[in-house]
Motif scaffolding. Structure first.
Motif, PDB file in Angstrom:
ATOM      1  N   VAL A 145      39.683  27.830  86.979  1.00 49.08           N
ATOM      2  CA  VAL A 145      40.107  26.852  85.973  1.00 49.08           C
ATOM      3  C   VAL A 145      39.274  25.585  86.118  1.00 49.08           C
ATOM      4  O   VAL A 145      38.737  25.064  85.134  1.00 49.08           O
ATOM      5  CB  VAL A 145      41.615  26.528  86.104  1.00 49.08           C
ATOM      6  N   ALA A 146      39.151  25.101  87.343  1.00 43.93           N
ATOM      7  CA  ALA A 146      38.389  23.876  87.589  1.00 43.93           C
ATOM      8  C   ALA A 146      36.918  24.053  87.223  1.00 43.93           C
ATOM      9  O   ALA A 146      36.316  23.164  86.603  1.00 43.93           O
ATOM     10  CB  ALA A 146      38.525  23.456  89.050  1.00 43.93           C
ATOM     11  N   LEU A 147      36.340  25.193  87.578  1.00 41.22           N
ATOM     12  CA  LEU A 147      34.939  25.447  87.255  1.00 41.22           C
ATOM     13  C   LEU A 147      34.736  25.531  85.743  1.00 41.22           C
ATOM     14  O   LEU A 147      33.798  24.929  85.196  1.00 41.22           O
ATOM     15  CB  LEU A 147      34.455  26.742  87.923  1.00 41.22           C
ATOM     16  N   SER A 148      35.607  26.254  85.054  1.00 44.04           N
ATOM     17  CA  SER A 148      35.516  26.355  83.590  1.00 44.04           C
ATOM     18  C   SER A 148      35.641  24.974  82.951  1.00 44.04           C
ATOM     19  O   SER A 148      34.887  24.629  82.037  1.00 44.04           O
ATOM     20  CB  SER A 148      36.610  27.267  83.038  1.00 44.04           C
ATOM     21  N   ALA A 149      36.599  24.196  83.416  1.00 38.67           N
ATOM     22  CA  ALA A 149      36.815  22.853  82.873  1.00 38.67           C
ATOM     23  C   ALA A 149      35.594  21.968  83.134  1.00 38.67           C
ATOM     24  O   ALA A 149      35.152  21.229  82.241  1.00 38.67           O
ATOM     25  CB  ALA A 149      38.064  22.227  83.489  1.00 38.67           C
ATOM     26  N   LEU A 150      35.038  22.049  84.321  1.00 42.15           N
ATOM     27  CA  LEU A 150      33.873  21.227  84.665  1.00 42.15           C
ATOM     28  C   LEU A 150      32.658  21.583  83.816  1.00 42.15           C
ATOM     29  O   LEU A 150      31.953  20.701  83.324  1.00 42.15           O
ATOM     30  CB  LEU A 150      33.542  21.388  86.151  1.00 42.15           C
ATOM     31  N   VAL A 151      32.415  22.865  83.612  1.00 46.41           N
ATOM     32  CA  VAL A 151      31.274  23.301  82.796  1.00 46.41           C
ATOM     33  C   VAL A 151      31.434  22.802  81.362  1.00 46.41           C
ATOM     34  O   VAL A 151      30.501  22.245  80.770  1.00 46.41           O
ATOM     35  CB  VAL A 151      31.116  24.840  82.845  1.00 46.41           C
ATOM     36  N   ILE A 208      40.419  31.233  82.465  1.00 51.91           N
ATOM     37  CA  ILE A 208      39.218  30.674  81.831  1.00 51.91           C
ATOM     38  C   ILE A 208      39.622  29.897  80.577  1.00 51.91           C
ATOM     39  O   ILE A 208      39.124  28.793  80.330  1.00 51.91           O
ATOM     40  CB  ILE A 208      38.198  31.782  81.508  1.00 51.91           C
ATOM     41  N   GLY A 209      40.532  30.458  79.795  1.00 46.04           N
ATOM     42  CA  GLY A 209      41.032  29.761  78.611  1.00 46.04           C
ATOM     43  C   GLY A 209      41.650  28.421  78.959  1.00 46.04           C
ATOM     44  O   GLY A 209      41.419  27.419  78.280  1.00 46.04           O
ATOM     45  N   ALA A 210      42.428  28.390  80.034  1.00 42.87           N
ATOM     46  CA  ALA A 210      43.027  27.125  80.482  1.00 42.87           C
ATOM     47  C   ALA A 210      41.943  26.118  80.846  1.00 42.87           C
ATOM     48  O   ALA A 210      42.026  24.934  80.501  1.00 42.87           O
ATOM     49  CB  ALA A 210      43.953  27.373  81.669  1.00 42.87           C
ATOM     50  N   GLY A 211      40.911  26.579  81.542  1.00 46.14           N
ATOM     51  CA  GLY A 211      39.808  25.697  81.911  1.00 46.14           C
ATOM     52  C   GLY A 211      39.075  25.156  80.689  1.00 46.14           C
ATOM     53  O   GLY A 211      38.709  23.972  80.645  1.00 46.14           O
ATOM     54  N   LEU A 212      38.861  26.009  79.696  1.00 44.57           N
ATOM     55  CA  LEU A 212      38.209  25.563  78.462  1.00 44.57           C
ATOM     56  C   LEU A 212      39.030  24.467  77.786  1.00 44.57           C
ATOM     57  O   LEU A 212      38.494  23.424  77.382  1.00 44.57           O
ATOM     58  CB  LEU A 212      38.028  26.736  77.492  1.00 44.57           C
ATOM     59  N   LEU A 213      40.333  24.702  77.680  1.00 46.99           N
ATOM     60  CA  LEU A 213      41.214  23.727  77.039  1.00 46.99           C
ATOM     61  C   LEU A 213      41.218  22.403  77.811  1.00 46.99           C
ATOM     62  O   LEU A 213      41.085  21.332  77.213  1.00 46.99           O
ATOM     63  CB  LEU A 213      42.624  24.303  76.943  1.00 46.99           C
ATOM     64  N   ILE A 214      41.341  22.484  79.119  1.00 50.48           N
ATOM     65  CA  ILE A 214      41.395  21.272  79.947  1.00 50.48           C
ATOM     66  C   ILE A 214      40.076  20.499  79.871  1.00 50.48           C
ATOM     67  O   ILE A 214      40.064  19.284  79.676  1.00 50.48           O
ATOM     68  CB  ILE A 214      41.754  21.634  81.406  1.00 50.48           C
ATOM     69  N   GLY A 215      38.953  21.200  80.033  1.00 45.20           N
ATOM     70  CA  GLY A 215      37.649  20.534  79.972  1.00 45.20           C
ATOM     71  C   GLY A 215      37.396  19.882  78.629  1.00 45.20           C
ATOM     72  O   GLY A 215      36.891  18.749  78.553  1.00 45.20           O
ATOM     73  N   GLY A 216      37.756  20.568  77.551  1.00 49.92           N
ATOM     74  CA  GLY A 216      37.578  20.007  76.217  1.00 49.92           C
ATOM     75  C   GLY A 216      38.461  18.792  75.986  1.00 49.92           C
ATOM     76  O   GLY A 216      38.020  17.775  75.441  1.00 49.92           O
ATOM     77  N   ILE A 276      35.473  22.970  70.165  1.00 46.48           N
ATOM     78  CA  ILE A 276      35.293  24.423  70.242  1.00 46.48           C
ATOM     79  C   ILE A 276      36.016  24.971  71.468  1.00 46.48           C
ATOM     80  O   ILE A 276      36.719  25.981  71.398  1.00 46.48           O
ATOM     81  CB  ILE A 276      33.797  24.792  70.292  1.00 46.48           C
ATOM     82  N   ALA A 277      35.845  24.292  72.600  1.00 45.18           N
ATOM     83  CA  ALA A 277      36.460  24.745  73.850  1.00 45.18           C
ATOM     84  C   ALA A 277      37.988  24.672  73.781  1.00 45.18           C
ATOM     85  O   ALA A 277      38.677  25.575  74.260  1.00 45.18           O
ATOM     86  CB  ALA A 277      35.945  23.910  75.019  1.00 45.18           C
ATOM     87  N   ILE A 278      38.522  23.617  73.192  1.00 45.13           N
ATOM     88  CA  ILE A 278      39.974  23.480  73.058  1.00 45.13           C
ATOM     89  C   ILE A 278      40.521  24.626  72.215  1.00 45.13           C
ATOM     90  O   ILE A 278      41.511  25.268  72.580  1.00 45.13           O
ATOM     91  CB  ILE A 278      40.351  22.114  72.447  1.00 45.13           C
ATOM     92  N   PHE A 279      39.880  24.895  71.101  1.00 47.07           N
ATOM     93  CA  PHE A 279      40.317  25.969  70.214  1.00 47.07           C
ATOM     94  C   PHE A 279      40.233  27.322  70.923  1.00 47.07           C
ATOM     95  O   PHE A 279      41.197  28.089  70.943  1.00 47.07           O
ATOM     96  CB  PHE A 279      39.465  25.968  68.937  1.00 47.07           C
ATOM     97  N   ALA A 280      39.082  27.605  71.535  1.00 39.93           N
ATOM     98  CA  ALA A 280      38.898  28.886  72.231  1.00 39.93           C
ATOM     99  C   ALA A 280      39.862  29.013  73.406  1.00 39.93           C
ATOM    100  O   ALA A 280      40.422  30.084  73.661  1.00 39.93           O
ATOM    101  CB  ALA A 280      37.453  29.028  72.703  1.00 39.93           C
ATOM    102  N   GLY A 281      40.069  27.922  74.134  1.00 40.16           N
ATOM    103  CA  GLY A 281      40.982  27.941  75.270  1.00 40.16           C
ATOM    104  C   GLY A 281      42.420  28.197  74.858  1.00 40.16           C
ATOM    105  O   GLY A 281      43.136  28.976  75.496  1.00 40.16           O
ATOM    106  N   ALA A 282      42.855  27.555  73.779  1.00 40.68           N
ATOM    107  CA  ALA A 282      44.224  27.770  73.299  1.00 40.68           C
ATOM    108  C   ALA A 282      44.411  29.222  72.845  1.00 40.68           C
ATOM    109  O   ALA A 282      45.414  29.857  73.180  1.00 40.68           O
ATOM    110  CB  ALA A 282      44.534  26.803  72.154  1.00 40.68           C
ATOM    111  N   ILE A 283      43.426  29.749  72.124  1.00 37.64           N
ATOM    112  CA  ILE A 283      43.496  31.151  71.691  1.00 37.64           C
ATOM    113  C   ILE A 283      43.507  32.070  72.917  1.00 37.64           C
ATOM    114  O   ILE A 283      44.281  33.033  72.982  1.00 37.64           O
ATOM    115  CB  ILE A 283      42.313  31.504  70.760  1.00 37.64           C
ATOM    116  N   GLY A 284      42.661  31.759  73.896  1.00 38.42           N
ATOM    117  CA  GLY A 284      42.614  32.563  75.121  1.00 38.42           C
ATOM    118  C   GLY A 284      43.937  32.565  75.864  1.00 38.42           C
ATOM    119  O   GLY A 284      44.384  33.607  76.354  1.00 38.42           O
ATOM    120  N   LEU A 285      44.577  31.414  75.940  1.00 32.54           N
ATOM    121  CA  LEU A 285      45.875  31.346  76.614  1.00 32.54           C
ATOM    122  C   LEU A 285      46.930  32.155  75.869  1.00 32.54           C
ATOM    123  O   LEU A 285      47.753  32.829  76.486  1.00 32.54           O
ATOM    124  CB  LEU A 285      46.333  29.897  76.751  1.00 32.54           C
TER     125      LEU A 285
END
Length: 160
Positions: free
Chosen positions: A4-10, A93-101, A137-146
């Motif tokens: 999660v942290a790595l996905s968010a950081l990227v 990964i979805g959570a990380g995308l949402l958090i990073g975005g 984009i990351a927020i949308f993809a992360g929410a869908i992923g979750l």
């Protein structure tokens, strides 16, 4: 939680680097629009003071700080949720995308007073007036992923 942290950081780094590039190197805030691959991809600068598509936009500081607080609460809720009930690899990964975005857009609101949106895509005779950014984009993809990759648990049976 490392994933999660790595996905968010990227996502956070890509978002902030892309915004720095369009603002500093391309001077998009001064130029307004750059046709990249028309009509499919245009860089069109937009300062979003609201949420998606400018909803709830306001120029006052109260709106800005309320939106910052809401984003941070959402990040905290997602962190607590995935710690209590980890959703699996793609859900993490979805959570990380949402958090990073979300954090990328929070930084924009702190630094600029608004979110820097610059990507605009249109197609097939439809002229899209809205711009977005990597964080969106990351927020949308992360929410869908979750939603898609969080397994549902069967309801607990009641004791007789």
């Amino acid at each position: 939680m490392r994933l999660v942290a790595l996905s968010a950081l990227v996502v956070f780094a890509l978002d902030q680097m892309s915004k720095l590039w369009v603002l500093s190197a391309l001077n998009l805030d001064q130029r307004g629009t750059i046709e990249v691959f028309p009509p499919f991809l245009t860089f069109r600068m937009a300062w979003n003071r609201g949420v998606n598509f400018g909803l709830m936009a306001g120029d006052d500081d109260l709106t800005r700080w309320v939106l910052i607080a809401v984003a941070l609460v959402i990040v905290a809720v997602v962190v607590v949720w995935i710690r209590r009930d980890p959703p699996g690899l793609l859900g993490l990964i979805g959570a990380g995308l949402l958090i990073g975005g979300a954090l990328g857009n929070v930084i924009d609101r702190v630094l600029y007073g608004a979110v820097a949106d610059f990507l605009n895509m249109s197609c097939c005779g439809i002229d899209n007036p809205f711009s977005f950014n990597v964080a969106d984009i990351a927020i949308f993809a992360g929410a869908i992923g979750l939603v898609l990759f969080t397994p549902s648990k069967p309801p607990k049976k009641k004791a007789p």
